[in-house]
Structures are given as structure tokens and as C-alpha cells.
Design a protein around this motif. Structure first.
Motif, PDB file in Angstrom:
ATOM      1  N   LYS A   1      19.709 -45.045  35.296  1.00 33.15           N
ATOM      2  CA  LYS A   1      19.253 -44.428  34.059  1.00 33.15           C
ATOM      3  C   LYS A   1      20.089 -43.209  33.659  1.00 33.15           C
ATOM      4  O   LYS A   1      20.536 -43.101  32.509  1.00 33.15           O
ATOM      5  N   VAL A   2      20.325 -42.309  34.609  1.00 34.45           N
ATOM      6  CA  VAL A   2      21.002 -41.059  34.263  1.00 34.45           C
ATOM      7  C   VAL A   2      22.423 -41.338  33.765  1.00 34.45           C
ATOM      8  O   VAL A   2      22.856 -40.804  32.734  1.00 34.45           O
ATOM      9  N   ASP A   3      23.154 -42.197  34.470  1.00 36.91           N
ATOM     10  CA  ASP A   3      24.516 -42.518  34.027  1.00 36.91           C
ATOM     11  C   ASP A   3      24.515 -43.179  32.654  1.00 36.91           C
ATOM     12  O   ASP A   3      25.353 -42.876  31.803  1.00 36.91           O
ATOM     13  N   LEU A   4      23.563 -44.077  32.462  1.00 37.57           N
ATOM     14  CA  LEU A   4      23.494 -44.766  31.165  1.00 37.57           C
ATOM     15  C   LEU A   4      23.226 -43.787  30.031  1.00 37.57           C
ATOM     16  O   LEU A   4      23.909 -43.795  29.002  1.00 37.57           O
ATOM     17  N   LEU A   5      22.226 -42.923  30.231  1.00 38.28           N
ATOM     18  CA  LEU A   5      21.884 -41.966  29.170  1.00 38.28           C
ATOM     19  C   LEU A   5      23.044 -41.003  28.936  1.00 38.28           C
ATOM     20  O   LEU A   5      23.385 -40.692  27.789  1.00 38.28           O
ATOM     21  N   ALA A   6      23.653 -40.553  30.043  1.00 38.97           N
ATOM     22  CA  ALA A   6      24.759 -39.595  29.898  1.00 38.97           C
ATOM     23  C   ALA A   6      25.919 -40.233  29.131  1.00 38.97           C
ATOM     24  O   ALA A   6      26.528 -39.594  28.272  1.00 38.97           O
ATOM     25  N   HIS A   7      26.210 -41.504  29.413  1.00 41.35           N
ATOM     26  CA  HIS A   7      27.332 -42.144  28.713  1.00 41.35           C
ATOM     27  C   HIS A   7      26.978 -42.528  27.290  1.00 41.35           C
ATOM     28  O   HIS A   7      27.862 -42.725  26.460  1.00 41.35           O
ATOM     29  N   ARG A   8      25.701 -42.630  27.018  1.00 46.02           N
ATOM     30  CA  ARG A   8      25.278 -42.939  25.651  1.00 46.02           C
ATOM     31  C   ARG A   8      25.242 -41.673  24.789  1.00 46.02           C
ATOM     32  O   ARG A   8      25.479 -41.718  23.592  1.00 46.02           O
ATOM     33  N   TRP A   9      24.974 -40.531  25.408  1.00 41.03           N
ATOM     34  CA  TRP A   9      24.703 -39.323  24.633  1.00 41.03           C
ATOM     35  C   TRP A   9      25.758 -38.230  24.734  1.00 41.03           C
ATOM     36  O   TRP A   9      25.982 -37.509  23.783  1.00 41.03           O
ATOM     37  N   ARG A  10      26.309 -38.061  25.938  1.00 41.54           N
ATOM     38  CA  ARG A  10      27.084 -36.820  26.061  1.00 41.54           C
ATOM     39  C   ARG A  10      28.437 -36.976  26.758  1.00 41.54           C
ATOM     40  O   ARG A  10      29.037 -36.032  27.213  1.00 41.54           O
ATOM     41  N   TYR A  11      28.940 -38.211  26.765  1.00 43.68           N
ATOM     42  CA  TYR A  11      30.348 -38.444  27.109  1.00 43.68           C
ATOM     43  C   TYR A  11      31.001 -39.140  25.928  1.00 43.68           C
ATOM     44  O   TYR A  11      30.336 -39.867  25.181  1.00 43.68           O
ATOM     45  N   PRO A  12      32.317 -38.928  25.765  1.00 39.50           N
ATOM     46  CA  PRO A  12      32.990 -39.592  24.642  1.00 39.50           C
ATOM     47  C   PRO A  12      33.197 -41.069  24.937  1.00 39.50           C
ATOM     48  O   PRO A  12      33.146 -41.489  26.097  1.00 39.50           O
ATOM     49  N   THR A  13      33.412 -41.839  23.904  1.00 37.96           N
ATOM     50  CA  THR A  13      33.769 -43.235  24.102  1.00 37.96           C
ATOM     51  C   THR A  13      34.693 -43.686  22.981  1.00 37.96           C
ATOM     52  O   THR A  13      34.687 -43.107  21.894  1.00 37.96           O
ATOM     53  N   VAL A  14      35.504 -44.708  23.292  1.00 34.08           N
ATOM     54  CA  VAL A  14      36.378 -45.300  22.273  1.00 34.08           C
ATOM     55  C   VAL A  14      35.776 -46.631  21.866  1.00 34.08           C
ATOM     56  O   VAL A  14      35.432 -47.435  22.724  1.00 34.08           O
ATOM     57  N   SER A  15      35.629 -46.873  20.558  1.00 29.39           N
ATOM     58  CA  SER A  15      35.196 -48.187  20.076  1.00 29.39           C
ATOM     59  C   SER A  15      36.220 -48.701  19.072  1.00 29.39           C
ATOM     60  O   SER A  15      36.645 -47.959  18.182  1.00 29.39           O
ATOM     61  N   ILE A  16      36.596 -49.967  19.230  1.00 25.56           N
ATOM     62  CA  ILE A  16      37.538 -50.573  18.281  1.00 25.56           C
ATOM     63  C   ILE A  16      36.712 -51.428  17.317  1.00 25.56           C
ATOM     64  O   ILE A  16      36.000 -52.329  17.746  1.00 25.56           O
ATOM     65  N   HIS A  17      36.803 -51.097  16.032  1.00 24.48           N
ATOM     66  CA  HIS A  17      35.884 -51.710  15.062  1.00 24.48           C
ATOM     67  C   HIS A  17      36.456 -52.925  14.336  1.00 24.48           C
ATOM     68  O   HIS A  17      35.718 -53.813  13.952  1.00 24.48           O
TER      69      HIS A  17
ATOM     70  N   PRO B   1      45.553 -38.766  27.222  1.00 23.26           N
ATOM     71  CA  PRO B   1      45.573 -37.498  27.953  1.00 23.26           C
ATOM     72  C   PRO B   1      44.870 -36.379  27.175  1.00 23.26           C
ATOM     73  O   PRO B   1      45.054 -36.244  25.966  1.00 23.26           O
ATOM     74  N   GLY B   2      44.068 -35.604  27.884  1.00 22.81           N
ATOM     75  CA  GLY B   2      43.421 -34.429  27.280  1.00 22.81           C
ATOM     76  C   GLY B   2      41.991 -34.664  26.846  1.00 22.81           C
ATOM     77  O   GLY B   2      41.218 -33.714  26.722  1.00 22.81           O
ATOM     78  N   ILE B   3      41.613 -35.924  26.610  1.00 17.76           N
ATOM     79  CA  ILE B   3      40.270 -36.173  26.073  1.00 17.76           C
ATOM     80  C   ILE B   3      39.206 -35.887  27.143  1.00 17.76           C
ATOM     81  O   ILE B   3      38.292 -35.074  26.930  1.00 17.76           O
ATOM     82  N   ARG B   4      39.353 -36.517  28.290  1.00 22.73           N
ATOM     83  CA  ARG B   4      38.291 -36.363  29.309  1.00 22.73           C
ATOM     84  C   ARG B   4      38.235 -34.928  29.835  1.00 22.73           C
ATOM     85  O   ARG B   4      37.179 -34.406  30.154  1.00 22.73           O
ATOM     86  N   GLU B   5      39.401 -34.274  29.852  1.00 20.97           N
ATOM     87  CA  GLU B   5      39.484 -32.910  30.383  1.00 20.97           C
ATOM     88  C   GLU B   5      38.661 -31.931  29.524  1.00 20.97           C
ATOM     89  O   GLU B   5      38.205 -30.892  29.998  1.00 20.97           O
ATOM     90  N   ALA B   6      38.481 -32.255  28.237  1.00 18.80           N
ATOM     91  CA  ALA B   6      37.797 -31.314  27.331  1.00 18.80           C
ATOM     92  C   ALA B   6      36.274 -31.384  27.441  1.00 18.80           C
ATOM     93  O   ALA B   6      35.567 -30.527  26.912  1.00 18.80           O
ATOM     94  N   VAL B   7      35.769 -32.409  28.123  1.00 18.59           N
ATOM     95  CA  VAL B   7      34.320 -32.634  28.133  1.00 18.59           C
ATOM     96  C   VAL B   7      33.599 -31.642  29.050  1.00 18.59           C
ATOM     97  O   VAL B   7      33.969 -31.487  30.217  1.00 18.59           O
ATOM     98  N   ALA B   8      32.579 -30.974  28.507  1.00 20.19           N
ATOM     99  CA  ALA B   8      31.792 -30.015  29.316  1.00 20.19           C
ATOM    100  C   ALA B   8      31.080 -30.784  30.433  1.00 20.19           C
ATOM    101  O   ALA B   8      30.528 -31.853  30.187  1.00 20.19           O
ATOM    102  N   PRO B   9      31.112 -30.249  31.672  1.00 25.51           N
ATOM    103  CA  PRO B   9      30.456 -30.990  32.763  1.00 25.51           C
ATOM    104  C   PRO B   9      28.950 -31.077  32.557  1.00 25.51           C
ATOM    105  O   PRO B   9      28.350 -30.206  31.934  1.00 25.51           O
ATOM    106  N   LEU B  10      28.366 -32.137  33.078  1.00 27.08           N
ATOM    107  CA  LEU B  10      26.911 -32.331  32.989  1.00 27.08           C
ATOM    108  C   LEU B  10      26.242 -31.303  33.911  1.00 27.08           C
ATOM    109  O   LEU B  10      26.559 -31.245  35.099  1.00 27.08           O
TER     110      LEU B  10
END
Ligand SMILES: C[C@H](N)C(=O)N[C@@H](Cc1c[nH]cn1)C(=O)O
Length: 494
Positions: free
Chosen positions: A317-333, A276-285
Motif C-alpha cells: 500500500k505505502v509504495d503504491l500510494l507514494a508512487h501515485r501521489w508523491r513521486y514523479p512519473t513519465v507517461s507517453i500519451h 539525469p537530475g529528475i529523481r535527484e530533485a525529489v524530496a525524500p518521503l
């Protein structure tokens, strides 16, 4: 001056600069093998900042950088930035930061080049085709850990300065270097050093240039944004030692089961972050961003093939670039303490620590993310009513960075790329993180540009990382051209 003579004078200056550039570029071509050998020497040092057993190598790496800059006549310092506290409570010395200065003419701009010479871990058995610490040229690609990220770009900048010196040409700007050895683990100690040197080393710096990223395609690029990163450890501890799963399995609640259970609540299978709270903080495209992404040449199929997956999360393309550059993501290492060797060990590990990270974008704030993640995981864990304990720690909290592409630094970058590659660059963002970029901006107030020379397929952090000879050598020429373009920026216009 007669105004009619002004265009003529400008033409003469421009022709002079073009012939100077041609000479410098020729010098770089003529010394290509030496530049490759310099890279070989640096790649041979396993300067892995995440492995404390490699710390002596990292110290040696910093000495080598300082030595090279000293031999070129720079004013060089190895700055002690203190110690690193390990999770065990032990402390070890951080690698010193190298600062260097070439020229101090107050009538010229001063450019500070930032880079790093530490690397991500790499082992032959990870699936490398060649020894990661023995630079290997295959079809014009130079394979080795840290080639692209970030040893070759740092060397390319040094060689750019060296070319001016070798041809007895005045540097068009004063050049400073700040080279560190902890970037891959979050640039520990560097924030404090920058703060401490704000009014000394940085006082006469006009601009900061970073070349620690890659192009998006075969087209050269300028980078105007990076994601930040919040890196977490989640440690679940239970029995006092590892247990036989046949003897104790079914009678104890296993730390690993708890850990996998809570990790599974971080992100949905389709990539939706559930904290909760993570996606809400993201500035809209914005519409402007959408249009910029739309205009970028980017081959989705090629990207898919390159990654070797059967399908991607987004097909356009746009969704891919946006998710690669300017949306957050969780990665488990990874999970420390878990059995991971080959074979069939049947243990119940007593303590396991998951490592995961969340890439940060505007307007997320690492301090808020730390609380959101900790509170959420503790509440999920509490619902399991497990007798084990959970400890969540955030070990890196790097903010995202964004630049103004209208700044003359970017115009200068475009002109330099045009001169060397005869194309207009892509204006791109970087999904990775340069932890110190935002600190540079916030603490020094200087403008920053990111000018990558890494190829889109260099495999940074991955097996078989490489830098092509083409990118390395043309990249050196690009830096030569860029120094000249920056010199043309009118001091009063910025
Ligand atoms: C973009 C840069 N070359 C890079 O790879 N940076 C690392 C830095 C980092 C982030 N968290 C911890 N280290 C990265 O983006 O993973």
C-alpha cells in the motif's frame, strides 16, 4: 454575559444550525431531478479544450455558466483572457473565464470556489458503452464525459448556493466563483488573469476551495496535495513528405524509428526515470508521510482489479500510494503524424510528434525539468547520428501543490464530512494536476482546500466516465454544510 450561560447559547446555535442544515439537505433531495437535468444540459456540450474545432462549443459552455449564475442574481463577469498561440503560429481566442459573486458582507468570510467546465476528448468509438455527450443513468450512475471532471462538482457548488437562496436563508459566507475552460490543457491564460485581479477580485477572498478530484475509496476524503505536470512535444522530422516503405524503406533513416528510440530512453521497464537530475530533485518521503500512508484504508487488490492489470509495479500500500501521489512519473500519451487507423497502410511518416508528460512533485521545478529533458533527449538523439531533426518543446509546466492539513479549513472540512456522511474523512493526495492550484497559493497568498466529491471509480479522462447520483447529491449537501462550517472559523485564528 454570565459565563455559565455560554455553553447553553452554543448549544442553541448548534441546534439551530443542525435544523437549518436538515432543511437545506431536504431541499436538495427534493430537487434532485432538476440537478440531474442541469448536468445533462452541461454534459451535452462537447467543451473539449484540446480540440480547436470545438472552441465554439467551449465559448457556449462559458456563456451557459455565466447565464446560470446571472439568473441566480450573482454579480457575474465573463473575463477576456486573450488568445492562445497554436503550434502553427495561428492564434485563437481563449474561452472567457466566468467570475461571480454572491454577497459582500465584510463581517463574513469570503470563499472562492474554483472549477472548470472544459473536458478531455471522448468518442463513442473509443469504447464508450453510451454516447459520452448524452447523460445516461444506469443503476444510479450518471455516465457522460466531464460528469466527474468537473461539471457535476461545479454544479453541486452552484446548487449549494441556490438551496440557501431558495429557502431565503442568508449565505453563511460570501461566495465567489471562478470557473475556467482550459484546465485540461494547462489553464492557459489563467495565471495572468489571477495576477491581474489579485488586488481586485481576490482582495476580499479569504479561502479558495477546489473540488476537481476524487476520493480514494468509498470513504469521503479531503485532498492536501496534487502533483504538477510538465507536458512535452518531441518532434522528429525527416523526408519532405510521407514515403512508400517498399520503395524507400531501407534507404532513409525513418523519423518514427528515431522517435521510438529516444522515447525508450525516458523510463526503464520497471518505472525508473532515466533523465539525469529528475529523481535527484525529489524530496525524500518523511517518516510522518510514511505513517500517514500506512494509516489510510486502501485495498490493493481492489485497485489492481479496477485497473484490469495482472500485476502492479508495487504490491504494498505505502509504495503504491507514494508512487501515485508523491513521486514523479513519465507517461507517453501518443504520437501525432503516426498511422493509427485500422488497416495496413505501409507509409513511412515524414514527421512525427510524440506527446509525453512528467508529473511533478516537491522539490521539482518545471523550468529545470524543461532543460533536463531537452538536453537529455538532444544528447541521446545526437548519438544516433541521424540526418533527421529533433525539436523538443514543453507546452505545460505546472507545479505541484501542497497544503497544511492543520489549517482550520481542514478542520471545517472534517466537521462538514462528519455531518453529512457521519464518518471521518481520509486525508489524501491527488496524483493528477490542478495546474492553477499553485498559482492561487503563490499569487494570492490565500489558503486552499481541495474537497473532492468524485468517486474513486469515476473513470476521469477514461471511457465511461461517470458520477454517481449519490456523490452528486450528497456532495451538494457537503458543500452546503461546508459553507456553514467555514463561517465558524474564527477570523483572528488564521
Ligand atoms: C485532477 C484534475 N481533475 C485533472 O484531471 N487535471 C488534469 C490537468 C492537466 C495536467 N496536465 C494537463 N492537464 C490532469 O491531471 O491530467
Amino acid at each position: 454575559m454570565n459565563l455559565q450561560t455560554v455553553p447553553f447559547i452554543l448549544l442553541v446555535i448548534s441546534c439551530g444550525q443542525a435544523s437549518q442544515y436538515t432543511e437545506l439537505a431536504q431541499y436538495v433531495d427534493d430537487h434532485q431531478e432538476e440537478h440531474v437535468e442541469a448536468l445533462r444540459e452541461w454534459v451535452a456540450i462537447e467543451s473539449d479544450s484540446s480540440n480547436i474545432l470545438r472552441r465554439p462549443d467551449l465559448h457556449r459552455m462559458m456563456e451557459l455558466v455565466a447565464e446560470k449564475l446571472r439568473l441566480m442574481g450573482g454579480t457575474v463577469q465573463l473575463v477576456d483572457i486573450g488568445e492562445q498561440e497554436l503550434p502553427s503560429g495561428q492564434t485563437i481566442a481563449l474561452p472567457k473565464v466566468v467570475t461571480a459573486q454572491f454577497g459582500s458582507d465584510p463581517s463574513k468570510h469570503t470563499v472562492c470556489v474554483y472549477g472548470h467546465v472544459d473536458v478531455q476528448p471522448a468518442k463513442l468509438e473509443d469504447g464508450w458503452a453510451t454516447n459520452p455527450y448524452n447523460l445516461t443513468d444506469i443503476n444510479g450512475n450518471l455516465y457522460g464525459r466531464g460528469t466527474s471532471d468537473n461539471k457535476a462538482p461545479v454544479l453541486a457548488w452552484i446548487h449549494a448556493v441556490q438551496a440557501y437562496q431558495a429557502l431565503s436563508m442568508d449565505l453563511p459566507v460570501n461566495v465567489k466563483f471562478l470557473i475556467e475552460g482550459m484546465e485540461e490543457t494547462g489553464s492557459n491564460g489563467l495565471d495572468a488573469m489571477i495576477l491581474a485581479q489579485r488586488d481586485t477580485f481576490f482582495s476580499d477572498v479569504d479561502y479558495i476551495v477546489i473540488s476537481d478530484c476524487g476520493w480514494l475509496s468509498r470513504r469521503p476524503a479531503l485532498t492536501y496535495g496534487t502533483r504538477g505536470n510538465c507536458y512535452f512535444f518531441a518532434e522528429v522530422e525527416g523526408p519532405k513528405q510521407d514515403l512508400h516503405s517498399g520503395v524507400y524503406g531501407g534507404t532513409v533513416i525513418e523519423p518514427m524509428t528515431d522517435l521510438i528510440g529516444i522515447l525508450d530512453t525516458l523510463i526503464s521497464p520497471s518505472g525508473k526515470i532515466l533523465i539525469p537530475g529528475i529523481r535527484e530533485a525529489v524530496a525524500p518521503l518523511s517518516d510522518e508521510e510514511w505513517r500517514m500512508y500506512q494509516d489510510i484504508e486502501f485495498d490493493v487488490d481492489n485497485y489492481k482489479n479496477k485497473t484490469g492489470v495482472s500485476h502492479l509495479m508495487y504490491n504494498n500500500k505505502v509504495d503504491l500510494l507514494a508512487h501515485r501521489w508523491r513521486y514523479p512519473t513519465v507517461s507517453i500519451h501518443g504520437i501525432e503524424g503516426a498511422f493509427s487507423d485500422s488497416g495496413t497502410k505501409t507509409v513511412i511518416p515524414a514527421k512525427v510528434t510524440a506527446k509525453f508528460s512528467i508529473r511533478q512533485v516537491p522539490d521539482m521545478d518545471p523550468a529545470a525539468v524543461k532543460k533536463q529533458v531537452t538536453d537529455y533527449l538532444q544528447s541521446v538523439f545526437a548519438k544516433r547520428k541521424s540526418p533527421n531533426t529533433l525539436k523538443v518543446t514543453m507546452v505545460i509546466g505546472a507545479k505541484p501543490w501542497l497544503a497544511d492539513t492543520k489549517h482550520p479549513l481542514y478542520e471545517a472540512g472534517k466537521a462538514a464530512i462528519k455531518r453529512v456522511f457521519n464518518v471521518d474523512p481520509d486525508l489524501i493526495r491527488e496524483g493528477g494536476t490542478i495546474p492553477i492550484a499553485r498559482t492561487f497559493q503563490d499569487v494570492t497568498g490565500k489558503s486552499i482546500i481541495m474537497m473532492p466529491i468524485g468517486g474513486f471509480d469515476d473513470g476521469m479522462h477514461s471511457q465511461n466516465e461517470k458520477m454517481s447520483r449519490y456523490n452528486y447529491i450528497e456532495g451538494t449537501k457537503l458543500f452546503i454544510a461546508y459553507l456553514n462550517e467555514v463561517a465558524q472559523i474564527n477570523k483572528t485564528s488564521v
